[in-house]
Design a protein around this motif. Structure first.
Motif, mmCIF file in Angstrom:
data_model
loop_
_atom_site.group_PDB
_atom_site.id
_atom_site.type_symbol
_atom_site.label_atom_id
_atom_site.label_comp_id
_atom_site.label_asym_id
_atom_site.label_seq_id
_atom_site.Cartn_x
_atom_site.Cartn_y
_atom_site.Cartn_z
ATOM 1 N N GLN A 369 0.820 -1.218 0.000
ATOM 2 C CA GLN A 369 0.000 0.000 0.000
ATOM 3 C C GLN A 369 0.854 1.268 0.000
ATOM 4 O OE1 GLN A 369 -3.740 -0.354 2.642
ATOM 5 N NE2 GLN A 369 -2.378 -1.935 3.459
ATOM 6 N N GLY A 370 2.178 1.107 -0.072
ATOM 7 C CA GLY A 370 3.069 2.252 -0.138
ATOM 8 C C GLY A 370 3.539 2.781 1.205
ATOM 9 N N ALA A 371 3.148 2.111 2.303
ATOM 10 C CA ALA A 371 3.574 2.551 3.637
ATOM 11 C C ALA A 371 4.921 1.912 3.967
ATOM 12 C CB ALA A 371 2.523 2.176 4.672
ATOM 13 N N VAL A 372 5.970 2.403 3.323
ATOM 14 C CA VAL A 372 7.286 1.762 3.396
ATOM 15 C C VAL A 372 7.844 1.777 4.809
ATOM 16 C CG1 VAL A 372 9.658 1.824 2.539
ATOM 17 C CG2 VAL A 372 7.759 2.308 0.985
ATOM 18 N N ASP A 373 7.844 2.929 5.457
ATOM 19 C CA ASP A 373 8.417 3.024 6.800
ATOM 20 C C ASP A 373 7.666 2.134 7.787
ATOM 21 O OD1 ASP A 373 10.274 4.800 5.867
ATOM 22 O OD2 ASP A 373 9.244 6.590 6.606
ATOM 23 N N ALA A 374 6.335 2.160 7.720
ATOM 24 C CA ALA A 374 5.535 1.324 8.620
ATOM 25 C C ALA A 374 5.797 -0.151 8.354
ATOM 26 C CB ALA A 374 4.050 1.632 8.446
ATOM 27 N N ALA A 375 5.941 -0.516 7.084
ATOM 28 C CA ALA A 375 6.173 -1.918 6.730
ATOM 29 C C ALA A 375 7.504 -2.410 7.290
ATOM 30 C CB ALA A 375 6.145 -2.081 5.213
ATOM 31 N N VAL A 376 8.538 -1.605 7.156
ATOM 32 C CA VAL A 376 9.848 -2.009 7.671
ATOM 33 C C VAL A 376 9.808 -2.104 9.192
ATOM 34 C CG1 VAL A 376 12.261 -1.307 7.922
ATOM 35 C CG2 VAL A 376 11.126 -1.139 5.693
ATOM 36 N N THR A 394 11.072 -17.253 7.236
ATOM 37 C CA THR A 394 12.278 -16.864 6.496
ATOM 38 C C THR A 394 11.948 -16.526 5.053
ATOM 39 O OG1 THR A 394 13.663 -18.278 7.894
ATOM 40 C CG2 THR A 394 14.562 -17.628 5.759
ATOM 41 N N ARG A 395 11.170 -17.396 4.414
ATOM 42 C CA ARG A 395 10.835 -17.172 3.009
ATOM 43 C C ARG A 395 9.994 -15.909 2.848
ATOM 44 N NH1 ARG A 395 7.267 -20.896 -1.113
ATOM 45 N NH2 ARG A 395 8.307 -20.264 -3.006
ATOM 46 N N SER A 396 9.050 -15.680 3.758
ATOM 47 C CA SER A 396 8.206 -14.492 3.669
ATOM 48 C C SER A 396 9.038 -13.218 3.797
ATOM 49 C CB SER A 396 7.132 -14.539 4.765
ATOM 50 O OG SER A 396 6.295 -13.405 4.699
ATOM 51 N N LEU A 397 9.999 -13.210 4.718
ATOM 52 C CA LEU A 397 10.825 -12.021 4.912
ATOM 53 C C LEU A 397 11.817 -11.830 3.769
ATOM 54 C CD1 LEU A 397 11.397 -12.176 8.767
ATOM 55 C CD2 LEU A 397 9.961 -10.577 7.500
ATOM 56 N N GLN A 398 12.255 -12.915 3.163
ATOM 57 C CA GLN A 398 13.099 -12.769 1.976
ATOM 58 C C GLN A 398 12.311 -12.101 0.848
ATOM 59 O OE1 GLN A 398 14.278 -16.861 1.389
ATOM 60 N NE2 GLN A 398 16.138 -16.648 2.607
ATOM 61 N N GLY A 399 11.051 -12.528 0.699
ATOM 62 C CA GLY A 399 10.199 -11.891 -0.305
ATOM 63 C C GLY A 399 9.944 -10.431 0.018
ATOM 64 N N PHE A 400 9.784 -10.141 1.317
ATOM 65 C CA PHE A 400 9.577 -8.751 1.732
ATOM 66 C C PHE A 400 10.793 -7.899 1.373
ATOM 67 C CE2 PHE A 400 10.350 -5.418 4.869
ATOM 68 C CZ PHE A 400 9.191 -4.654 4.740
ATOM 69 N N GLY A 401 11.987 -8.419 1.643
ATOM 70 C CA GLY A 401 13.198 -7.666 1.325
ATOM 71 C C GLY A 401 13.324 -7.389 -0.162
ATOM 72 N N ALA A 402 12.991 -8.379 -0.986
ATOM 73 C CA ALA A 402 13.064 -8.181 -2.441
ATOM 74 C C ALA A 402 12.069 -7.113 -2.892
ATOM 75 C CB ALA A 402 12.783 -9.507 -3.143
ATOM 76 N N SER A 411 16.753 4.205 -1.307
ATOM 77 C CA SER A 411 16.339 4.881 -0.084
ATOM 78 C C SER A 411 17.143 4.362 1.113
ATOM 79 C CB SER A 411 14.846 4.636 0.159
ATOM 80 O OG SER A 411 14.474 5.074 1.443
ATOM 81 N N THR A 412 17.276 5.217 2.111
ATOM 82 C CA THR A 412 18.002 4.809 3.315
ATOM 83 C C THR A 412 17.245 3.718 4.086
ATOM 84 O OG1 THR A 412 16.946 6.604 4.575
ATOM 85 C CG2 THR A 412 19.112 7.051 3.591
ATOM 86 N N ILE A 413 15.941 3.617 3.853
ATOM 87 C CA ILE A 413 15.167 2.606 4.565
ATOM 88 C C ILE A 413 15.604 1.205 4.143
ATOM 89 C CG2 ILE A 413 13.266 2.389 2.916
ATOM 90 C CD1 ILE A 413 12.935 2.513 6.753
ATOM 91 N N VAL A 414 16.076 1.080 2.891
ATOM 92 C CA VAL A 414 16.596 -0.213 2.430
ATOM 93 C C VAL A 414 17.866 -0.553 3.195
ATOM 94 C CG1 VAL A 414 17.471 -1.515 0.462
ATOM 95 C CG2 VAL A 414 15.556 0.067 0.158
ATOM 96 N N GLU A 415 18.713 0.448 3.408
ATOM 97 C CA GLU A 415 19.938 0.231 4.185
ATOM 98 C C GLU A 415 19.591 -0.157 5.619
ATOM 99 O OE1 GLU A 415 22.481 3.602 3.984
ATOM 100 O OE2 GLU A 415 22.424 3.731 1.790
ATOM 101 N N THR A 416 18.572 0.486 6.177
ATOM 102 C CA THR A 416 18.144 0.157 7.547
ATOM 103 C C THR A 416 17.733 -1.306 7.643
ATOM 104 O OG1 THR A 416 17.379 2.417 7.918
ATOM 105 C CG2 THR A 416 16.488 0.706 9.369
#
Length: 428
Positions: A369-376, A394-402, A411-416
Motif C-alpha cells: 500500500q506504499g507505507a514503506v516506513d511502517a512496513a519495515v 524466512t521465506r516471507s521475509l526474503q520476499g519482503f526484502g526483495a 532509499s536509506t530505509i533499504v539500508e536500515t
C-alpha cells in the motif's frame, strides 16, 4: 510424601516470562472475571504446583489456568486424581537427535516391559490410562508446535509417539473403545508430524506422514482427527501451489459429520477453503466462504470441550489468519492489513509461530500500500529466531526484502533493513 516436580508447568512459565507471583496475580484476575470475586492465589500457591504437592487443582482454578495459558490443565503437567503420574517431557528442542534417541529407547523399554515372556501370566491389559498418557504427550507436542513450529525435532518426536501408540495395540489385550482411541492417538501424532513437515516446507516427508495419518484416522473412526488430517492435506496442497487438490482435500474435511454437529469445525473448514480460493484468485468465492465461516463462528458454543489443537479456532484467531492469507493472495492489501491486526490481537501469547508469520504478512500488506516506513518497522518486530529458523517466516521475509528493494530503491530505509537482517546472524 513422594512427589514429582511439575516440570512442564515450570518450562511453560519460564518460556512465557512468568514468576510464581506474576502467574498468581494473572490467575487472580482470571478468576475474578470468571466468578466476580478476586482469587486468593499467591506465589506459594504456584510453588506448590511446581513442586508437585498439588497435582490436580480445583475446577475453577483449572479454568483460570486455561484462560491465562490457553492450555488445558493436563497440558500443563497436572494429573487428574486416580491416574498415575508419568515423567513429564518439557517441550525443549535444543538437541532433537538426542531427544529422538532417548524417546525411541523409552518406547522400546515400554514395549519390552509390556510384552509377556512365554509361559508367564496373561498379557498386559491396555486401558484408557495408557490413552490418557498419550493424550498428555500430544498436548505437549501441540504446545511445542505453537512456540517453535516446523522444526524437524517436533516431526520426529510426534512420529515416534505415533509408533508408540501403535505398539500398544500389539502388547496386550484391550477393549474396542481403547483400540479405537489408540488408533486416534496414533493418527493425531502422525498428523502433527505431517504438520511440522508442512510448516518446515519438507513436503516429501509431509506426504508420507499424510498417507499413514489418513489410514490411522479411518481405523479410529474419530471424526475430529479425520477433519484435522484432511484439513492439513488441503493446507499442504495450497502451499505446493495445487489449488484444485487443496480444494478437494478441504471438501473431504468439510463434508464430515462433525462440521454439522459442531459449527466451530465448520468455521475452520470454510476458512481454510477461503485461503485456497484466494490462491485460485476467486474473489467472490473468498468473500462468500469467509461469510460462511463468520456465521459458523457466531453459532459455535465456545465453551464446549474440544481437542487442544482447536484453540486458535475457538477464539477467532485462526479465521482472521486465514482471511489475511486469502486477501493477501488476492491483492486486497487494505483488507489483508485489517485481518492481520485482528489476528495479532486475538492470538494468545503462546502462539509465537503464528504471530511471527502474521507479522511478516502484515509487513507485506503495508508495503504493497506504499507505507514503506511502517512496513519495515513491522517486519523488524519479527523475532530473530523465527526469522532465521522457521522456513515459512524466512521465506516471507526474503520476499519482503526483495519487494522493498524494488519499492524503495536507493532509499536509506533499504539500508536500515539490510543492517537489521545482518544482526540476525549474531543474535539468532
Amino acid at each position: 510424601m513422594d512427589t514429582k516436580r511439575n516440570t512442564v508447568l515450570e518450562v511453560w512459565m519460564a518460556e512465557h516470562g512468568y514468576s510464581s507471583n506474576s502467574l498468581a496475580n494473572a490467575l487472580n484476575k482470571a478468576l475474578e472475571q470468571l466468578t466476580g470475586r478476586t482469587g486468593g492465589f499467591d506465589g506459594s500457591s504456584v510453588r506448590s504446583w511446581k513442586a508437585g504437592r498439588v497435582t490436580w487443582p480445583k475446577s475453577a482454578t483449572r479454568k483460570a489456568l486455561e484462560n491465562v495459558t490457553g492450555l488445558p490443565a493436563v497440558a500443563l503437567g497436572f494429573v487428574p486424581r486416580g491416574q498415575p503420574r508419568s515423567a513429564p517431557v518439557p517441550p525443549h528442542l535444543e538437541d532433537p537427535d538426542m531427544k529422538r534417541r532417548t524417546l525411541v529407547g523409552g518406547i522400546a523399554a515400554t514395549a519390552a516391559a509390556a510384552a509377556v515372556a512365554p509361559g508367564t501370566a496373561s498379557p498386559r491389559r491396555i486401558g484408557m490410562s495408557d490413552v490418557d498418557r498419550l493424550q498428555k504427550r500430544f498436548a505437549e507436542i501441540v504446545v511445542t508446535d505453537h512456540r517453535y513450529g516446523g522444526q524437524p525435532g517436533i516431526e520426529q518426536r510426534a512420529a515416534a509417539f505415533a509408533d508408540e501408540a501403535l505398539s500398544l495395540q500389539n502388547v496386550g489385550s484391550a477393549t474396542e473403545r481403547v483400540r479405537s482411541s489408540l488408533y486416534a492417538a496414533a493418527a493425531a501424532f502422525r498428523s502433527s508430524a505431517m504438520w511440522a513437515a508442512i510448516d518446515g516446507r519438507r513436503y516429501d516427508a509431509a506426504k508420507t506422514h499424510m498417507r499413514e495419518a489418513q489410514a490411522l484416522a479411518e481405523m479410529s473412526g474419530n471424526q475430529a482427527i479425520k477433519f484435522r488430517v484432511w484439513s492439513h492435506a488441503g493446507t499442504m496442497y495450497r502451499h505446493l501451489g495445487r489449488p484444485a487438490d487443496a480444494l478437494a482435500a478441504n471438501d473431504v474435511a468439510r463434508d464430515l459429520h462433525i462440521t454439522r454437529r459442531d459449527p466451530l469445525f465448520a468455521c475452520l473448514g470454510h476458512a481454510r477453503q477461503a485461503a485456497t480460493l484466494g490462491l485460485a484468485g476467486d474473489t467472490a468465492a473468498v468473500q462468500r466462504t469467509l461469510g460462511c465461516a463468520e456465521d459458523a463462528l457466531d453459532r459455535a458454543d465456545r465453551d464446549l470441550a474440544r481437542p487442544v489443537w482447536m484453540t486458535a479456532a475457538s477464539d477467532g484467531a485462526e479465521l482472521e489468519t486465514l482471511a489475511l492469507s486469502a486477501h493477501l493472495r488476492l491483492g486486497n492489501f487494505a483488507q489483508a492489513e485489517t485481518h492481520a491486526h485482528r489476528s495479532l490481537t486475538l492470538l494468545r501469547p503462546q502462539m509465537q509461530r503464528d504471530r511471527a508469520i502474521n507479522t511478516a504478512r502484515l509487513a507485506h500488506a503495508q508495503l504493497a500500500q506504499g507505507a514503506v516506513d511502517a512496513a519495515v518497522a513491522t517486519a523488524m518486530r519479527v523475532p530473530a529466531d523465527a526469522a532465521t529458523q522457521h522456513a515459512r517466516v524466512t521465506r516471507s521475509l526474503q520476499g519482503f526484502g526483495a519487494a522493498l528493494r524494488v519499492a524503495a530503491h536507493g532509499s536509506t530505509i533499504v539500508e536500515t533493513w539490510t543492517e537489521h537482517i545482518a544482526t540476525w546472524r549474531t543474535t539468532a
